[in-house]
Design a protein around this motif. Structure first.
Motif, PDB file in Angstrom:
ATOM      1  N   HIS A   1       0.695  -1.123   0.027  1.00 31.19           N
ATOM      2  CA  HIS A   1       0.006  -0.011  -0.111  1.00 31.19           C
ATOM      3  C   HIS A   1       0.956   1.241  -0.067  1.00 31.19           C
ATOM      4  N   ASP A   2       0.809   2.222  -0.977  1.00 31.13           N
ATOM      5  CA  ASP A   2       1.531   3.277  -1.039  1.00 31.13           C
ATOM      6  C   ASP A   2       0.883   4.302  -2.164  1.00 31.13           C
ATOM      7  N   SER A   3       1.825   5.499  -2.156  1.00 30.83           N
ATOM      8  CA  SER A   3       0.883   6.374  -3.176  1.00 30.83           C
ATOM      9  C   SER A   3       1.622   6.421  -4.418  1.00 30.83           C
ATOM     10  N   LEU A   4       1.135   6.900  -5.605  1.00 34.24           N
ATOM     11  CA  LEU A   4       1.397   7.189  -6.778  1.00 34.24           C
ATOM     12  C   LEU A   4       2.743   8.214  -6.681  1.00 34.24           C
TER      13      LEU A   4
ATOM     14  N   ASP B   1       0.252   6.426 -14.597  1.00 34.05           N
ATOM     15  CA  ASP B   1       0.734   8.023 -14.698  1.00 34.05           C
ATOM     16  C   ASP B   1       0.389   8.651 -15.695  1.00 34.05           C
TER      17      ASP B   1
ATOM     18  N   THR C   1     -12.735   6.861  -1.309  1.00 33.98           N
ATOM     19  CA  THR C   1     -11.932   6.200  -0.406  1.00 33.98           C
ATOM     20  C   THR C   1     -12.556   4.714  -0.061  1.00 33.98           C
TER      21      THR C   1
ATOM     22  N   LYS D   1     -12.069   3.473  -9.656  1.00 34.62           N
ATOM     23  CA  LYS D   1     -10.463   3.067  -9.516  1.00 34.62           C
ATOM     24  C   LYS D   1     -10.069   2.224 -11.070  1.00 34.62           C
TER      25      LYS D   1
ATOM     26  N   VAL E   1      -5.695   0.997  -8.171  1.00 30.14           N
ATOM     27  CA  VAL E   1      -5.391   2.341  -8.205  1.00 30.14           C
ATOM     28  C   VAL E   1      -6.618   3.119  -7.711  1.00 30.14           C
TER      29      VAL E   1
ATOM     30  N   SER F   1       7.113   7.360  -5.468  1.00 34.18           N
ATOM     31  CA  SER F   1       7.604   6.341  -4.534  1.00 34.18           C
ATOM     32  C   SER F   1       7.116   4.991  -5.235  1.00 34.18           C
TER      33      SER F   1
ATOM     34  N   ALA G   1      -7.548   2.922   1.424  1.00 32.85           N
ATOM     35  CA  ALA G   1      -6.996   3.628   0.279  1.00 32.85           C
ATOM     36  C   ALA G   1      -7.658   5.130  -0.162  1.00 32.85           C
TER      37      ALA G   1
ATOM     38  N   GLY H   1      -5.241   8.742  -5.474  1.00 35.24           N
ATOM     39  CA  GLY H   1      -3.721   8.793  -5.512  1.00 35.24           C
ATOM     40  C   GLY H   1      -2.828   7.705  -5.043  1.00 35.24           C
ATOM     41  N   GLU H   2      -3.566   6.907  -4.348  1.00 40.73           N
ATOM     42  CA  GLU H   2      -2.879   5.804  -3.567  1.00 40.73           C
ATOM     43  C   GLU H   2      -3.183   4.229  -4.390  1.00 40.73           C
TER      44      GLU H   2
END
Length: 159
Positions: free
Chosen positions: A3-6, A28, A83, A149, A78, A9, A120, A123-124
């Protein structure tokens, strides 16, 4: 599970699969376009090895969301808007399948409960590997509506 952000990273995950760089670069360059409902549906990136499904989804109560898992594809989900909570459990620990694995659709559901949950935001992203059972589309407390998404499907054995 990841789990992270675009953004910058995402590059640290390129080494996890030969097609992750291509997947993240495609997201992207198309993320703004995917905000438009006219972009709903499947978009080929590299045939059946790498494609994305874009759409709107209704969220569920936690008890309505079943754990699922895939053998042939990694899910890179994505968040475009809304949310969403995702339940997670180690697939090897799931003992209550809801039937047989469906090889045509690369899909199995479980009655087991998630052992953790991640939220999430737009943007995550989350990445679910075949060893990850995941319950998508869980409505976070206090959230109404749905999500939009892009789900990138990355074939496990693709190069």
């Amino acid at each position: 599970m990841v789990h992270d952000s675009l953004g910058s990273s995402a590059a640290k995950y390129y080494s996890l699969h030969p097609l992750f760089r291509k997947a993240f670069e495609y997201i992207d360059s198309h993320l703004d376009r995917f905000a438009d409902p006219a972009s709903n549906g499947r978009h080929a990136i590299q045939g059946d090895d790498l494609f994305v499904i874009v759409g709107d989804n209704q969220l569920k109560r936690p008890e309505e969301a079943a754990l699922e898992a895939h053998d042939r594809y990694i899910d890179l989900q994505v968040m475009i808007s809304g949310t969403e909570n995702f339940g997670w459990a180690q697939r090897a620990a799931c003992t209550e399948p809801r039937g047989q694995f469906d090889p045509e659709n690369d899909f199995i559901l479980y009655n087991d409960l998630p052992t953790s949950t991640v939220t999430a935001l737009p943007g995550e992203f989350v990445i679910f590997f075949p060893e990850d059972a995941h319950a998508p589309l869980i409505r976070p407390e206090g959230v109404s509506g749905g999500t939009r998404k892009a789900i990138v499907k990355v074939k496990v054995d693709a190069k």
